[in-house]
Design an enzyme around this catalytic site. Structure first.
Site, PDB file in Angstrom:
ATOM      1  N   HIS A   1      42.263  60.263  66.232  1.00 22.92           N
ATOM      2  CA  HIS A   1      43.981  60.929  65.870  1.00 22.92           C
ATOM      3  C   HIS A   1      44.814  62.232  66.881  1.00 22.92           C
ATOM      4  O   HIS A   1      43.681  62.292  68.623  1.00 22.92           O
ATOM      5  CB  HIS A   1      44.739  61.055  64.901  1.00 22.92           C
ATOM      6  CG  HIS A   1      43.394  62.267  64.448  1.00 22.92           C
ATOM      7  ND1 HIS A   1      43.221  63.271  64.430  1.00 22.92           N
ATOM      8  CD2 HIS A   1      42.593  61.885  63.469  1.00 22.92           C
ATOM      9  CE1 HIS A   1      42.087  64.391  64.305  1.00 22.92           C
ATOM     10  NE2 HIS A   1      41.825  62.943  63.364  1.00 22.92           N
TER      11      HIS A   1
ATOM     12  N   HIS B   1      40.729  64.272  67.816  1.00 23.74           N
ATOM     13  CA  HIS B   1      40.144  64.055  68.747  1.00 23.74           C
ATOM     14  C   HIS B   1      39.979  63.630  70.110  1.00 23.74           C
ATOM     15  O   HIS B   1      39.245  63.963  70.707  1.00 23.74           O
ATOM     16  CB  HIS B   1      39.795  61.871  68.710  1.00 23.74           C
ATOM     17  CG  HIS B   1      39.835  62.005  66.597  1.00 23.74           C
ATOM     18  ND1 HIS B   1      40.171  61.398  65.602  1.00 23.74           N
ATOM     19  CD2 HIS B   1      38.520  62.918  65.831  1.00 23.74           C
ATOM     20  CE1 HIS B   1      39.436  61.249  64.631  1.00 23.74           C
ATOM     21  NE2 HIS B   1      38.976  61.926  64.625  1.00 23.74           N
TER      22      HIS B   1
ATOM     23  N   CYS C   1      28.633  66.553  50.950  1.00 23.10           N
ATOM     24  CA  CYS C   1      30.170  66.380  51.259  1.00 23.10           C
ATOM     25  C   CYS C   1      29.667  64.731  52.331  1.00 23.10           C
ATOM     26  O   CYS C   1      29.147  64.800  53.578  1.00 23.10           O
ATOM     27  CB  CYS C   1      30.911  66.816  51.518  1.00 23.10           C
ATOM     28  SG  CYS C   1      32.118  66.259  52.526  1.00 23.10           S
TER      29      CYS C   1
ATOM     30  N   CYS D   1      34.723  70.520  48.761  1.00 23.66           N
ATOM     31  CA  CYS D   1      34.208  71.101  50.095  1.00 23.66           C
ATOM     32  C   CYS D   1      35.534  71.537  50.886  1.00 23.66           C
ATOM     33  O   CYS D   1      36.523  71.356  50.854  1.00 23.66           O
ATOM     34  CB  CYS D   1      33.900  69.688  51.828  1.00 23.66           C
ATOM     35  SG  CYS D   1      33.637  69.854  52.885  1.00 23.66           S
TER      36      CYS D   1
ATOM     37  N   HIS E   1      36.863  69.386  53.526  1.00 20.36           N
ATOM     38  CA  HIS E   1      37.573  68.658  53.276  1.00 20.36           C
ATOM     39  C   HIS E   1      38.847  68.117  52.258  1.00 20.36           C
ATOM     40  O   HIS E   1      39.222  66.772  51.388  1.00 20.36           O
ATOM     41  CB  HIS E   1      36.440  66.621  53.343  1.00 20.36           C
ATOM     42  CG  HIS E   1      36.258  66.498  54.865  1.00 20.36           C
ATOM     43  ND1 HIS E   1      34.726  66.445  54.624  1.00 20.36           N
ATOM     44  CD2 HIS E   1      36.417  65.611  55.246  1.00 20.36           C
ATOM     45  CE1 HIS E   1      34.800  66.345  56.327  1.00 20.36           C
ATOM     46  NE2 HIS E   1      35.833  65.677  57.102  1.00 20.36           N
TER      47      HIS E   1
ATOM     48  N   LYS F   1      44.400  71.413  59.027  1.00 15.56           N
ATOM     49  CA  LYS F   1      43.896  70.640  59.748  1.00 15.56           C
ATOM     50  C   LYS F   1      43.925  68.888  60.135  1.00 15.56           C
ATOM     51  O   LYS F   1      43.793  68.372  58.735  1.00 15.56           O
ATOM     52  CB  LYS F   1      42.038  70.619  59.401  1.00 15.56           C
ATOM     53  CG  LYS F   1      40.954  69.529  60.864  1.00 15.56           C
ATOM     54  CD  LYS F   1      39.615  69.729  60.542  1.00 15.56           C
ATOM     55  CE  LYS F   1      38.813  68.796  61.364  1.00 15.56           C
ATOM     56  NZ  LYS F   1      37.967  68.021  60.498  1.00 15.56           N
TER      57      LYS F   1
ATOM     58  N   LYS G   1      43.236  61.513  59.713  1.00  8.39           N
ATOM     59  CA  LYS G   1      42.998  60.769  58.843  1.00  8.39           C
ATOM     60  C   LYS G   1      43.237  60.816  57.129  1.00  8.39           C
ATOM     61  O   LYS G   1      44.161  59.975  56.542  1.00  8.39           O
ATOM     62  CB  LYS G   1      42.259  59.567  59.059  1.00  8.39           C
ATOM     63  CG  LYS G   1      42.901  59.183  60.967  1.00  8.39           C
ATOM     64  CD  LYS G   1      43.720  57.464  60.794  1.00  8.39           C
ATOM     65  CE  LYS G   1      44.690  58.268  62.700  1.00  8.39           C
ATOM     66  NZ  LYS G   1      45.808  56.387  62.631  1.00  8.39           N
TER      67      LYS G   1
END
Ligand code: MSP
Length: 535
Positions: free
Chosen positions: A28, A31, A137, A159, A162, A310, A313
């Protein structure tokens, strides 16, 4: 510490790396952000005349990949092969990424050397067997400390990155004596203040290491998708130890000492801020334990955010780069994120901001300048660049502006890794050249048929074209497609040679484009945007 373009061991390659990406999913914008940044840095240093080595690749082991493959009913290797070939490599090609190598951690050139590295550390007494229990995690592939977890529903612990529940893991593992490296790392940070950038990232790492480091669990025995520990193959090597070593194995560690010595260590590791500790703490400690040289700089970029989170995906907020390039084009895409976000800080992507900047800076300021100048050289001089025979103060001011832009852009991008600042220097110069044309009004001067009038017209158009020559050189690392079109339309290839061979430092030279160069109108560099169809 300024980048010198040569490694301390006297070898010559300026070595730039991106993180190697997990292939559990498709790439995405987040990256692509780091990979484009690395590519611009690489191309910039190449145009400084340095030898450069740009490495990217994929991180293919670990539980995250294994679970994804399972869920898709294929083996992890099949999954990785498919994603690498169908999604990752084609994207880098699409975005004009000029990497020299692409390492996959499932390649033998990597796995064998990782085993040797770990065996060596074991033989040196840097690794011991022990037990560990703690919250893990899988998204991060990392044990967390209880203090950093967030509270979720029903008492679940989440986490912090995440925002998903951690799992309690209890394992008999092998441990690397990381705790012994705290003082040596602090000494190293002290002696090398530019090692971690930006300052906020450096402070975070210092604080973390000052609290005291725990030994690092470097093996897993509850699953098998990884590189076996050579002396105890029931265990696989922890995916992060495996992954970090890509920076060494890809340049010949243990296999090709000439290449390794000429390339390693990295001059710049570009990393997202979430993986800073791995690169600025664990990686240097691993290298210290092995007596290998440490990287020159670890530069942390911020996150691309969506709705305050953040982009990812897993949160279903990952936007594919192709969704933007199909509308704005690859050059504008490469330019936008580096231009709009200060490298190191978080930034939000917005369609409106991209469209507005595209229209004002690319289509109006830059694209229009290029097409107006080419059109006027065509109209008034039949496409043959005239000589500047009547240059005065106004022309000197443009030449001075160029010299400032070159010095500033080179310092910002080439030394400080401040892309936004470097690109701004070039676009300020573009504004200056536009201002010069507005003041000089060549379209009016053209009506003055006297020899003096013609000499002024020639001088104005030469000055603008010569400015565009330098702009093409400076923007080539950022937008190679548009820069090449401009180079072509100025007839510069025939007169000066390939654009990629033009040196940044020489771009400020004035009068390089020879009179008589064939200027043609060429394609519009940045066409007006059509209304977004589904807007
Ligand atoms: N495999 C590890 C890296 C190993 S390097 C030896 C990894 N992979 S990742 O695919 O999860 O992330 C790779 C990089 O992408 C990280 O630097 C991460 O910060 C970056 N990004 C992922 N999402 C991002 C944004 N939304 N914004 C900017 N970069 C982000 O971690």
């Amino acid at each position: 510490m300024a980048a010198t373009g040569t490694n301390s061991n006297g070898a010559s390659a300026y070595y730039v790396t991106t993180p190697i990406y997990y292939v559990n999913d498709r790439p995405h914008l987040g990256h692509a952000y780091t990979t484009v940044a690395g590519d611009v840095l690489t191309r910039w240093h190449r145009q400084r005349g340095e030898k450069v080595w740009y490495l990217t690749g994929t991180d293919e082991h670990g539980q995250k990949i294994m679970r994804t493959a399972d869920a898709n009913g294929v083996t992890p290797q099949q999954w990785c092969d498919k994603l690498v070939e169908e999604a990752w490599k084609p994207l880098w090609q699409h975005l004009d990424i000029a990497n020299d190598d692409f390492i996959r951690t499932t390649q033998e050139r990597h796995t064998h050397r990782v085993q040797e590295f770990v065996q060596d550390l074991y033989d040196k007494g840097e690794i011991y067997q022990g037990g560990y229990e703690g919250p893990y995690c899988v998204g991060c592939e990392e044990y967390k400390t209880p203090g950093e977890l967030l509270d979720g529903e029903g008492g679940a612990k989440l986490c912090p990155i995440h925002k998903r529940p951690v799992e309690m893991l209890k394992e008999e593992n092998y441990f690397f004596k990381l705790s012994e490296y705290g003082p040596k790392l602090l000494e190293f940070y002290e002696a090398n203040p530019g090692f971690i950038q930006p300052e906020s990232a450096r402070n975070e790492v210092l604080q973390f290491v000052r609290q005291g480091l725990q030994d690092l669990s470097i093996s897993r025995s509850t699953f098998d998708w990884g590189i076996p520990i050579p002396w105890d193959p029931k265990h696989v090597i922890y995916v992060w130890v495996d992954a970090l070593l890509n920076y060494a194995t890809a340049v010949g560690y243990g296999a090709d000492s000439a290449k390794f010595d000429a390339t390693f260590p990295a001059d710049v590791h570009l990393v997202g801020k979430d993986i800073l500790r791995f690169h600025a703490v664990i990686w240097p400690a691993m290298l210290m334990a092995q007596g290998l040289p440490l990287p020159k700089r670890v530069v942390a970029n911020g996150w691309l955010m969506v709705g305050g989170e953040k982009m990812s995906k897993s949160n279903l907020t990952g936007i594919a780069p192709q969704d933007l390039t199909s509308h704005f084009g690859v050059d504008a895409y490469r330019w936008y994120f580096l231009r709009a976000i200060q490298f190191g800080q978080d930034g939000s992507f917005s369609w409106e901001d991209f469209s507005a900047r595209y229209t004002s800076e690319l289509a109006n300021d830059f694209g229009n300048l290029a097409s107006r100048v080419a059109a006027m050289v065509g109209k008034y001089f039949g496409g043959a660049l005239p000589a500047a025979t009547a240059a005065g103060d106004a022309e000197q001011a443009v030449a001075d502006g160029l010299a400032r832009a070159v010095a500033e852009a080179d310092r910002k991008i080439g030394e400080e890794i401040d892309f936004a600042g470097g690109i701004a220097a070039v676009f300020d110069f573009i504004k200056q050249v536009n201002g010069y044309l507005t003041e000089q009004e060549p379209w009016k001067v053209a009506k003055d048929g006297s020899p003096e009038g013609q000499a002024r017209l020639a001088t104005i158009l030469y000055t603008a074209a010569e400015s565009l020559r330098a702009i093409a050189v400076l923007l080539n690392p950022v937008m190679p497609g548009a820069a090449a079109k401009l180079w072509d339309s100025l007839g510069a290839e025939a007169a000066l040679g390939a654009l990629a061979d033009q040196r940044i430092g020489e771009a400020a030279g004035w009068g390089l484009l020879p009179a008589g160069a064939t200027v043609t109108k060429g394609d519009i560099l940045f066409p007006r945007l059509e209304e977004k169809k589904d807007a």
